[in-house]
Structures are given as C-alpha cells and as structure tokens.
Design a protein around this motif. Sequence first.
Motif, PDB file in Angstrom:
ATOM      1  N   GLN A 272       0.810  -1.216   0.000  1.00 13.66           N
ATOM      2  CA  GLN A 272       0.000   0.000   0.000  1.00 13.66           C
ATOM      3  C   GLN A 272       0.846   1.270   0.000  1.00 13.66           C
ATOM      4  OE1 GLN A 272      -0.619  -2.793   1.849  1.00 13.66           O
ATOM      5  NE2 GLN A 272      -2.666  -2.715   2.780  1.00 13.66           N
TER       6      GLN A 272
ATOM      7  N   GLY B 200      -8.084   1.869   6.124  1.00 14.07           N
ATOM      8  CA  GLY B 200      -8.577   0.516   5.939  1.00 14.07           C
ATOM      9  C   GLY B 200      -9.523   0.028   7.027  1.00 14.07           C
TER      10      GLY B 200
ATOM     11  N   ASN C 130     -10.170   2.455   1.477  1.00 13.91           N
ATOM     12  CA  ASN C 130      -9.417   1.524   0.645  1.00 13.91           C
ATOM     13  C   ASN C 130      -7.967   2.009   0.563  1.00 13.91           C
ATOM     14  OD1 ASN C 130      -8.309  -0.136  -1.275  1.00 13.91           O
ATOM     15  ND2 ASN C 130      -9.791   0.334  -2.879  1.00 13.91           N
TER      16      ASN C 130
ATOM     17  N   TYR D   8      -5.570   0.843  -0.945  1.00 15.38           N
ATOM     18  CA  TYR D   8      -4.960   0.563  -2.243  1.00 15.38           C
ATOM     19  C   TYR D   8      -5.309   1.613  -3.302  1.00 15.38           C
ATOM     20  CZ  TYR D   8      -3.878  -4.059  -0.373  1.00 15.38           C
ATOM     21  OH  TYR D   8      -3.401  -5.100   0.393  1.00 15.38           O
ATOM     22  N   LEU D   9      -6.050   2.650  -2.930  1.00 21.89           N
ATOM     23  CA  LEU D   9      -6.458   3.659  -3.907  1.00 21.89           C
ATOM     24  C   LEU D   9      -5.250   4.364  -4.522  1.00 21.89           C
ATOM     25  CD1 LEU D   9      -9.491   5.407  -2.130  1.00 21.89           C
ATOM     26  CD2 LEU D   9      -9.574   3.912  -4.135  1.00 21.89           C
TER      27      LEU D   9
ATOM     28  N   THR E 125     -17.467   1.247   0.026  1.00 21.49           N
ATOM     29  CA  THR E 125     -16.061   1.623  -0.027  1.00 21.49           C
ATOM     30  C   THR E 125     -15.796   2.418  -1.297  1.00 21.49           C
ATOM     31  OG1 THR E 125     -13.816   0.754   0.118  1.00 21.49           O
ATOM     32  CG2 THR E 125     -15.403  -0.559  -1.134  1.00 21.49           C
TER      33      THR E 125
ATOM     34  N   ASP F  70     -13.060   2.693  -5.006  1.00 25.27           N
ATOM     35  CA  ASP F  70     -12.112   1.961  -5.837  1.00 25.27           C
ATOM     36  C   ASP F  70     -11.753   2.817  -7.046  1.00 25.27           C
ATOM     37  OD1 ASP F  70     -10.466  -0.034  -6.641  1.00 25.27           O
ATOM     38  OD2 ASP F  70     -12.011  -1.561  -6.902  1.00 25.27           O
TER      39      ASP F  70
END
Length: 785
Positions: A512, A552, A566, A568-569, A616, A618
């Motif tokens: 991340q 998270g 998120n 991982y954005l 969430t 993405d």
Amino acid sequence: MNNLIIKSILFFLMTVMSSAAFAHTNATSQSRVDIAISPNLKGVVVDENKTPIDFVNVVLLKVDSTYLAGTITDKDGTFAFKGDYDSPRFIKVSSVGYASQTLDIPLTGNFGMIVLATESTMLGEVVVKSNRPVTAIKGDALVTNVAGTQLEHAGTAEDVLVQVPMVVGRDGSFEVFGKGSPAIYINGRLVRDSNELMQISSADIKNVEVVTNPGVRYDASVNSVIRITTKRPQGDGFSGLLRSVLRENKYVSSVNQANFKYRTGGLEVFANFGGAIAKFQSNQYGISNSSMSWKEEITQNGYGNVKDFFGKAWFSYMFNEKHSIGAYYSNGITNDRMQHSHVTDLSADDEILDVATSLRSGDTKKLPRHYANMYYNGKIGDLGIDLNADYLWNKSRSNVTVDGISLTDGKSLIHSLGANRGRMFAEKLVLSYPVWNGTIEAGEEFVSSRFSSDYVTDAEIVDDANTRVDENNIAGFIDFRQTFGRFNFGAGLRYEHVNFDYLENGQKKENQSKTYNNLFPSFFMSTTIDKVQLSLNYTGKTKRPNYGDLDGTIDYINRYTLQGGNPYLKPEKIHSVELTGAWRRFFAQLSYTYKKDPIISTTVPYGESGEVKLMTLDNFPEIHSIRAFIGASCNIGIWDPRINLGLTKQWFAIDTWKGRKHLNNPQGMVQWQNAIHLPYDVWLNVDMAWESAGNDRNLYRKACSYVNAKLYKAFFNNSFSVSVEANDIFNQRNYGVMSFSRDITRYVCVTDLSRSFYLTLQYTFNSSRDRYKGRGAGTNEKNRF
C-alpha cells in the motif's frame, strides 16, 4: 473516445482562435509607416469618484484609426504599452457603462489620470443604465464585478457567491460547475473556515474571480479556485462586525459571531469569536439489489445536534508598501450528537427473510483544532517574495452504540470507539520578477503530514484496527507569462515528489505504500478581437484520495451494512482543456476532461454469504467528459435579471450484475436569478434553478429544482442590515440517487424537509479591508484532513 479524438479537439480549438486572430490582424495591418515612438506609454483609468476601473479596453490607433495594439487595465486601473509601434496617434478608452474617450498621445507618453463618465440610455419610459459588464475574462480567470453592481447589496460574501456564474451551493458549501469543490481565497489568503465568507459584507467586495483550470502555482490536486478581492482599506482605528443568523428548518438553529480589528499606522490586530448551535433532521429511504438475488430495503429517520465554537487572533504589520509580515492562530471545539433509527427488510425472490430494527446513537467531539499561519510578503527592487508557513493539528473522538433486534438473530448491542489524529506542516515560497512584457514566477512547496486512526468494536464481523498514513510532498514550479499586443500567453510546469507510507499496527505495508514523481504542465492564451474576449487553457492535474478514504478501518453501520476506506487507492490523473469567450454581457465556456483511474464510491459483498454489504471506494479505468456553460445578464430599470445554462456529459461504462451498463446520460442545469430594487432602497432577490436527471460517475441523479426569495435592507450608510430569506419554498430540492457497482445496485433518496427560513442581523462599524496577505501553504492537504 481515444487519444486521436483528444488531439482533434485540441487542434480544432487552436485553429479557431488562430484563424480569428489572423483574419483580424490582416484586416487592420495596412498602410504602416516606419515612425518610432517612445516605448513607454502608460496611464490610469478611474471613474468620477476617482476609483480605479479594471478590465477597461485601451486600444492604440494610427492617425487613420487603424488598430496597432490593445490591452486592458489591471486592478489598479493602470495600463501600459511597451515597444516600438508604427505611426501611433491616438488611444481609445472604452468600457460598457462608461462614455468612451479618444485621446491624443502626449509627448511624454504619460496620459496621467483618465476619468470615464457613467453613461445611461433612455428608451421610451424605461431607463436602461448600462453598468460595467458583470462578467469578463482576465487571463485564465472569469471575473465577476461586484462593486458598482446590484451584487453590492447581496448581503455577505457567501450571498455574493450564490450569484456568481458557474458557482453553485450555499451555507458555506460551494462547487464550481463540473469542477467540484474549489479552493477559496480572500485577498490572497486561503479560506479554511466557511464562516469567513459570512464575515465579509458584499458592499466591501470589489470582484470575484473563478478559475476553472488553475495553473502550476496551485497544488496539482486543486481543480478550481475562487478568488475574492475586497475594496481598499478606509482609515485607522477600531472596527468590528457583529452578526446573528437564525435558521428554521423544522428545528431552530443559530449562528453568532463577533469580529474586532484595530488599526494604527502599519499595524493591524484582529480577534474573531463565534459559535453555532444547530439541530437538524436526517431522513432517507434506500433499496439495494444484488447478484445474490438479495433485496434490502432501508428506512432511516433521525436527528442530530451540533455545537461549534471557534476563536481566532492574528496581526499584520506593513513596514511600507513593499514589505509586510503577519501571523495568526485559531482553535475550536465541535460536539456532534446524532440518533438514527434503521428499519431493514431483507428478502429474496419476494420472500421476506429477515426484518431488523436498530437504533444508532453516538457523539463525535473534535477537540482541539489548532491552526497557525505566518507569512512575509515583500518586494526587493523588482523581485517579489511571498513566503508562507502553516501548521495544523487536530483530533476527533467518536463513540457509537447500535442497539438492534432482528427476526433471525434476536437482540444485539454493538459498541465502537474511534479516534483520529492529524497533523501537518507546510511551507511555500513564490518569487516573481518582471521579464519583458510580462512576469516569471518560480517557487517551491513542502508539505509533511500524518493521519492516524484507532478503532475498537465488539462487533464479531469487524476487527479492531490501528492505521497510520505518513506523506511528504516536495514540489517545485515555474510559470512564465507574456503580453504581445492584444495576446496574453502563459505556460507553467510543476514537479511533485510524493512519498506515501501506510502502516497497520505500527508495521509498514509495502504493497500500500507508494512513491510518485509527476510533472504537471499548464498553458493558456487569451486575446481580444473587437469586443470579443477569448481564452484557451490546458492543465494537467491529479486528485489524491482523502486520508479517510485511505483508512482501511471497517466501520459497523448495522447488521447488513459496513463502511470503510481503501488503502490501495491510486490518485486520479486529470487532463483538461477549456475555451472561454465573453462578449458584452454574454459569456460561454466549453471544456473537455479526461480522467484516468478515477476514484469512485462502490458497494461490494462482504463475507461468504454476500448478505452483508461494504460501502467503499475503488479506482476505475477512465472517464471522458465535456462541459458547456453559457450565461447572460442585463439591467432594465429596477430589474437585474441573470440567466445561466449548463450541460455536462460523460462517457463511462461499468460492469454490473445485470451486465455492462453505459452511464452516458447528460445533466443539464438552468439558473434564473433576479435582483429587483424596490422603493426605500430595499432589494428583492428571487432565484430559480432546475437540474435535470443524468449520470455523474457511477451515479444516476434524478431531477430537482428550487425557488429562493430574499429581502435585504441596509440602514445607516450600510452599517446595519436586515435580511429575511426563504430557501426551496416548494420543497423540491431533494432528489434520489442510484449507484451502480459490479454486485449491487443501490437507490437512496433523502427525504429531509429542504425548505428553510433565515433571519440575519448584521452590524459593522468603521469597516475596512484587512491587510493580511498570508496565502497559506499546503492548500489541498488541509482539505484532505
């Protein structure tokens, strides 16, 4: 659409502007005689009250009135021509609302002060007084004049923004049409608290600039800017503002503030205090369908209480016109209590599987909210220096209880406790220097920030969490602007190095954590052809996720709904090109935007059964969109109408559980604003707006409309004012939104009472514009907190 289409659009826009300019130049470039004059022609244009007038057209002519060059006056009313021209003989000075003048060029080249007289035209029994154009183009900005127009009587800066073309919203929350939330500046200082907009009287505002494609001086995440400029200060001594607002929307709320200022010589000392006590309702209806054949129907009703108190103190000192320093510190406390009841019906193939009822209650405290700024603004010779340093530290703590019962699981009692902390240090240095017929700006900006979150819950399906984000952003930029006759050019480049670390339970997560190195270019060109102003600009931007979006932690909403960020954005990448034109009292803008990796809210199944939904965000592949806006205004006796038309259309597709879905429906907007000057100097504003249904990202919004009315009266030379306002008189502003994702289609409709009434009392004494010139650093970073 692909890269070929993008290049075609850019080529088409450039061709239109270049062809028009070339044709005009050929038509006016005959019979030149090689006679040189002094390269220093200058002057200042003022009105009958000796107030400088900006955006006045000044044209340099030959003896046969052939066009040689043109320019416009700046904010101080000054203009200048530099360079050698063939046989110059006259200048023509003109602006709508003023009588034009044609003047011989003096031997010294200095025209001194040029006074323009106001011009009125009689049509039968109706007097049409032509004020200056309310909206005009200056460089890359769309400028709306306030001084000398009916907008002086709007009330506050917030009331003025409601009337500014391309700006939509109210109650301190504004958006630029198609561009999202803007960074707002007052006299070059970043607004960090929407209450500041209520602290400025509309009578003290000179103009408002809307920049829809900000250049490299601004953070690459800033997609639009609003700049408010107030009038020049008047006198020394003690001054202040007292303001009280009562709002009725089923419940009564109040906002009160007191601002004090003392000025002597070059020193100014300020102190602001305020508070708000509000109670509001929160009602909505929602329904979700999923690929698992589940159908979830939710009805939510509730209310909230907010108590907010803030204080602010600062000073500024002007050593002389070239050097000033200043600093300020602010703090505040917010206590937010809420209570919502949820009724959830879960079914499959029209068979009821479960009925769950829950009561969600809790409170959130934000204490403290430290913020400090220090600045130096000065000039050494021709070198301009603008230095800012900012520090921010805040903490919030929330305690939530969900008491529920369902047919399948019986009773449940869930507790959760969350704590968020954020801190930021930022500094920004901008150097400017005149070069040839323009300026060059170069600067750097450094931002170091940290956001941490602790979450503890006894819900079985959600784990406790401890997360932290550390980010350092180092940026450098250069911006070059030049004037060649009637053409203005600007080009800039910004470099940003971002180091992003994501930690869980004190351990760095390599997947991340990321490092970014990006270049963000910008370009603009503007010109005046006869009485038509044109501007073309391009910018490369980014949009970074807010820290809450990267968290998270999964928050328990109810038995069937969870919410979380998120980590991982990825940041969005944005490319935008715009063509803007203005003629007399009309203006128009056409833009194209390409977004790569847009950040979009979505809903996905959580757990093996798919019964629980996680809300969430993405990244999606890409979005193409166009935006068109046109506006016009006029003045007919006591009536000042203004109409704006806007249209947005995107090209975006998404995979849903029903197959591939194209979300390309356009959205339209119509605004009709009316200011009527009644007897006894009372102003009546009646504003109407309609927004059509259409798509925005992965949403489908239904149509909505509103009608607002306001009466405003000032007393004692504008020192005391009273306004009565009714918003959304017919209660039609609420609308439903349907969101699409791979596994779930969700419809939500807010059913709050939108109609509201306001009573505002304001008293000012010895009103004067503050000299605080701090522009702030880390603009976008503060918004992410």
